[in-house]
Write a protein that holds these residues in place. Structure first.
Motif, PDB file in Angstrom:
ATOM      1  N   ASN A 186     -24.288  31.228  -7.095  1.00  0.00           N
ATOM      2  CA  ASN A 186     -22.982  30.415  -7.110  1.00  0.00           C
ATOM      3  C   ASN A 186     -22.515  31.190  -8.593  1.00  0.00           C
ATOM      4  O   ASN A 186     -20.885  30.959  -8.468  1.00  0.00           O
ATOM      5  CB  ASN A 186     -23.089  28.375  -7.482  1.00  0.00           C
ATOM      6  CG  ASN A 186     -23.429  28.366  -5.581  1.00  0.00           C
ATOM      7  OD1 ASN A 186     -23.483  28.642  -5.534  1.00  0.00           O
ATOM      8  ND2 ASN A 186     -24.972  27.053  -6.365  1.00  0.00           N
ATOM      9  N   SER A 187     -22.842  31.073  -9.715  1.00  0.00           N
ATOM     10  CA  SER A 187     -22.711  31.394 -10.908  1.00  0.00           C
ATOM     11  C   SER A 187     -22.615  32.868 -11.059  1.00  0.00           C
ATOM     12  O   SER A 187     -23.034  33.840 -10.531  1.00  0.00           O
ATOM     13  CB  SER A 187     -22.946  30.874 -11.961  1.00  0.00           C
ATOM     14  OG  SER A 187     -22.774  29.239 -11.601  1.00  0.00           O
ATOM     15  N   TYR A 210     -15.570  36.275 -18.846  1.00  0.00           N
ATOM     16  CA  TYR A 210     -15.599  35.268 -18.839  1.00  0.00           C
ATOM     17  C   TYR A 210     -16.370  35.001 -18.154  1.00  0.00           C
ATOM     18  O   TYR A 210     -17.640  36.130 -17.532  1.00  0.00           O
ATOM     19  CB  TYR A 210     -14.228  35.763 -17.344  1.00  0.00           C
ATOM     20  CG  TYR A 210     -13.130  35.969 -17.471  1.00  0.00           C
ATOM     21  CD1 TYR A 210     -12.498  37.064 -18.445  1.00  0.00           C
ATOM     22  CD2 TYR A 210     -11.982  34.573 -17.643  1.00  0.00           C
ATOM     23  CE1 TYR A 210     -10.871  36.998 -19.207  1.00  0.00           C
ATOM     24  CE2 TYR A 210     -10.586  34.429 -18.294  1.00  0.00           C
ATOM     25  CZ  TYR A 210     -10.412  35.618 -18.751  1.00  0.00           C
ATOM     26  OH  TYR A 210      -8.611  35.281 -18.985  1.00  0.00           O
ATOM     27  N   ARG A 262     -25.038  25.545  -9.465  1.00  0.00           N
ATOM     28  CA  ARG A 262     -25.555  24.201  -9.887  1.00  0.00           C
ATOM     29  C   ARG A 262     -26.313  23.072  -9.119  1.00  0.00           C
ATOM     30  O   ARG A 262     -27.057  22.289 -10.431  1.00  0.00           O
ATOM     31  CB  ARG A 262     -23.724  22.976  -8.667  1.00  0.00           C
ATOM     32  CG  ARG A 262     -23.632  21.742  -9.533  1.00  0.00           C
ATOM     33  CD  ARG A 262     -22.529  22.083  -9.116  1.00  0.00           C
ATOM     34  NE  ARG A 262     -21.197  22.625  -9.827  1.00  0.00           N
ATOM     35  CZ  ARG A 262     -21.214  22.101 -10.639  1.00  0.00           C
ATOM     36  NH1 ARG A 262     -21.301  21.225 -11.667  1.00  0.00           N
ATOM     37  NH2 ARG A 262     -20.057  22.548 -11.636  1.00  0.00           N
ATOM     38  N   SER A 319     -18.501  28.451 -10.204  1.00  0.00           N
ATOM     39  CA  SER A 319     -18.630  28.827  -8.375  1.00  0.00           C
ATOM     40  C   SER A 319     -17.120  29.656  -7.941  1.00  0.00           C
ATOM     41  O   SER A 319     -16.805  29.880  -8.566  1.00  0.00           O
ATOM     42  CB  SER A 319     -18.761  26.882  -8.142  1.00  0.00           C
ATOM     43  OG  SER A 319     -17.089  26.671  -8.909  1.00  0.00           O
ATOM     44  N   GLU A 320     -17.859  29.817  -6.979  1.00  0.00           N
ATOM     45  CA  GLU A 320     -16.826  30.518  -5.850  1.00  0.00           C
ATOM     46  C   GLU A 320     -15.246  29.574  -5.817  1.00  0.00           C
ATOM     47  O   GLU A 320     -15.153  28.554  -5.708  1.00  0.00           O
ATOM     48  CB  GLU A 320     -17.330  30.427  -4.546  1.00  0.00           C
ATOM     49  CG  GLU A 320     -16.051  31.426  -3.654  1.00  0.00           C
ATOM     50  CD  GLU A 320     -16.487  31.689  -2.111  1.00  0.00           C
ATOM     51  OE1 GLU A 320     -17.497  31.004  -1.572  1.00  0.00           O
ATOM     52  OE2 GLU A 320     -15.627  32.443  -1.539  1.00  0.00           O
ATOM     53  N   GLY A 321     -13.615  30.325  -5.842  1.00  0.00           N
ATOM     54  CA  GLY A 321     -13.063  29.990  -6.204  1.00  0.00           C
ATOM     55  C   GLY A 321     -12.511  29.152  -7.477  1.00  0.00           C
ATOM     56  O   GLY A 321     -11.681  28.869  -8.391  1.00  0.00           O
ATOM     57  N   THR A 322     -13.737  29.364  -8.727  1.00  0.00           N
ATOM     58  CA  THR A 322     -12.913  28.947 -10.465  1.00  0.00           C
ATOM     59  C   THR A 322     -14.015  30.233 -11.172  1.00  0.00           C
ATOM     60  O   THR A 322     -14.467  30.892 -10.873  1.00  0.00           O
ATOM     61  CB  THR A 322     -14.142  27.693 -10.264  1.00  0.00           C
ATOM     62  OG1 THR A 322     -15.512  28.555 -10.802  1.00  0.00           O
ATOM     63  CG2 THR A 322     -13.805  26.604  -9.915  1.00  0.00           C
ATOM     64  N   THR A 323     -12.563  30.499 -12.428  1.00  0.00           N
ATOM     65  CA  THR A 323     -13.059  31.509 -13.321  1.00  0.00           C
ATOM     66  C   THR A 323     -12.227  30.543 -14.264  1.00  0.00           C
ATOM     67  O   THR A 323     -11.604  30.010 -14.681  1.00  0.00           O
ATOM     68  CB  THR A 323     -12.128  32.529 -13.366  1.00  0.00           C
ATOM     69  OG1 THR A 323     -11.258  32.069 -12.989  1.00  0.00           O
ATOM     70  CG2 THR A 323     -13.023  33.400 -11.498  1.00  0.00           C
ATOM     71  N   ASP A 324     -13.336  30.460 -15.522  1.00  0.00           N
ATOM     72  CA  ASP A 324     -12.964  30.346 -17.072  1.00  0.00           C
ATOM     73  C   ASP A 324     -13.406  31.175 -17.906  1.00  0.00           C
ATOM     74  O   ASP A 324     -14.404  32.433 -18.024  1.00  0.00           O
ATOM     75  CB  ASP A 324     -14.286  29.107 -17.285  1.00  0.00           C
ATOM     76  CG  ASP A 324     -13.589  27.935 -16.334  1.00  0.00           C
ATOM     77  OD1 ASP A 324     -14.537  27.808 -15.381  1.00  0.00           O
ATOM     78  OD2 ASP A 324     -12.804  27.697 -17.392  1.00  0.00           O
ATOM     79  N   SER A 372     -17.771  32.402 -13.776  1.00  0.00           N
ATOM     80  CA  SER A 372     -17.316  32.071 -12.312  1.00  0.00           C
ATOM     81  C   SER A 372     -18.976  31.127 -12.169  1.00  0.00           C
ATOM     82  O   SER A 372     -19.332  31.380 -11.841  1.00  0.00           O
ATOM     83  CB  SER A 372     -16.753  32.928 -11.353  1.00  0.00           C
ATOM     84  OG  SER A 372     -16.474  32.148 -10.407  1.00  0.00           O
ATOM     85  N   ARG A 420     -12.842  36.173  -8.936  1.00  0.00           N
ATOM     86  CA  ARG A 420     -13.702  36.190  -8.008  1.00  0.00           C
ATOM     87  C   ARG A 420     -13.565  36.407  -6.365  1.00  0.00           C
ATOM     88  O   ARG A 420     -12.540  34.843  -6.066  1.00  0.00           O
ATOM     89  CB  ARG A 420     -14.594  34.459  -7.780  1.00  0.00           C
ATOM     90  CG  ARG A 420     -15.213  34.072  -7.890  1.00  0.00           C
ATOM     91  CD  ARG A 420     -16.958  34.634  -8.474  1.00  0.00           C
ATOM     92  NE  ARG A 420     -18.010  34.314  -7.386  1.00  0.00           N
ATOM     93  CZ  ARG A 420     -19.066  33.349  -7.433  1.00  0.00           C
ATOM     94  NH1 ARG A 420     -18.299  32.397  -8.577  1.00  0.00           N
ATOM     95  NH2 ARG A 420     -19.999  33.752  -7.003  1.00  0.00           N
TER      96      ARG A 420
END
Lengths: 116, 112
Positions: free
Chosen positions: A30-31, A47, A97, A51-56, A49, A68
């Motif tokens: 996932n990550s 950077y 997760r 999970s799919e759809g998120t980046t930080d 991610s 991603r």
């Protein structure tokens, strides 16, 4: 399984040029993460991610963007390369997760980038 | 700030002798600690981790690490070093969900 793959292995850019580093994993993780490694400084997170759809943002995000693309792929883009971005870049992935965030990360072989 | 420190840039040991690579940490809350190894021109490989439980953690390639809460340390050890153990070793600590902070690395040189 190939694990984590990165392209290209080597790249030389001129100041101001742009490029995208590609990363893919086949472990259904996932990550995913992007790090840079510089002598005497260890690995620093650029950077990630979760999970799919998120980046930080990580510790050193300035000058970089990420995408991603799907669960397998996580790319790193340098819009206008600077000599300070000369480094070795590593992509990594981990289960995420379901494991409570305590599982190990698996690393790709790295991209050696030189900016002139 | 949450961090790990590897006080030695390089450790030299003769083949067959025990080795120790040192790591100390600073975190708030329970520490989740990791050791990775990097061979030349390769990515990092996971060796072992401490999450909870036994203070002595066993990992890959005969390595083990001892967690010491009172000394905030997580030293990597091996009873008998091999020349092929020569590599760069990184300690890391989890500082947030899925986020690790790495030490600066210790180069281990094992002489024949």
């Amino acid at each position: 399984n190939a694990g984590v793959t990165q392209t290209p292995k080597f790249q030389v850019l001129k100041t101001g040029q742009s490029m995208t580093l590609q990363c893919a994993q086949d472990m259904n993780h996932n990550s995913m993460y992007w790090y840079r490694q510089d002598p005497g400084m260890g690995l620093r997170l650029i950077y990630y991610s979760a999970s799919e759809g998120t980046t930080d943002k990580g510790e050193v995000p300035n000058g970089y963007n990420v995408s991603r693309l799907n669960k397998r792929e996580f790319s790193l883009r340098l819009e206008s390369a600077a000599p300070s971005q000369t480094s070795v870049y590593f992509c990594a992935s981990s289960g995420g997760r379901e494991s409570g965030g305590m599982d190990e990360q698996f690393f790709g072989p790295g991209t050696r980038l030189t900016v002139l | 700030a949450q961090s790990v420190a590897q006080p030695e840039d390089q450790v030299n040991v003769a083949e067959g002798n025990p080795l120790t690579v040192k790591c100390t940490y600073s975190v708030s809350g329970n520490p989740y600690l990791f050791w990775y190894v990097q061979y030349p021109n390769r990515g990092l490989q996971f060796l072992l981790k401490y999450i909870t439980g036994d203070n002595l953690v066993k990992g890959s390639y005969g390595f083990e690490a001892e967690f010491n809460k009172s000394q905030t340390s997580f030293h990597l050890k091996k009873p008998s070093a091999l020349v092929s153990d020569s590599a760069l070793y990184f300690c890391a600590v989890r500082v947030a969900f899925q986020k690790l902070v790495f030490g600066t690395g210790t180069r281990l040189l094992v002489s024949p």
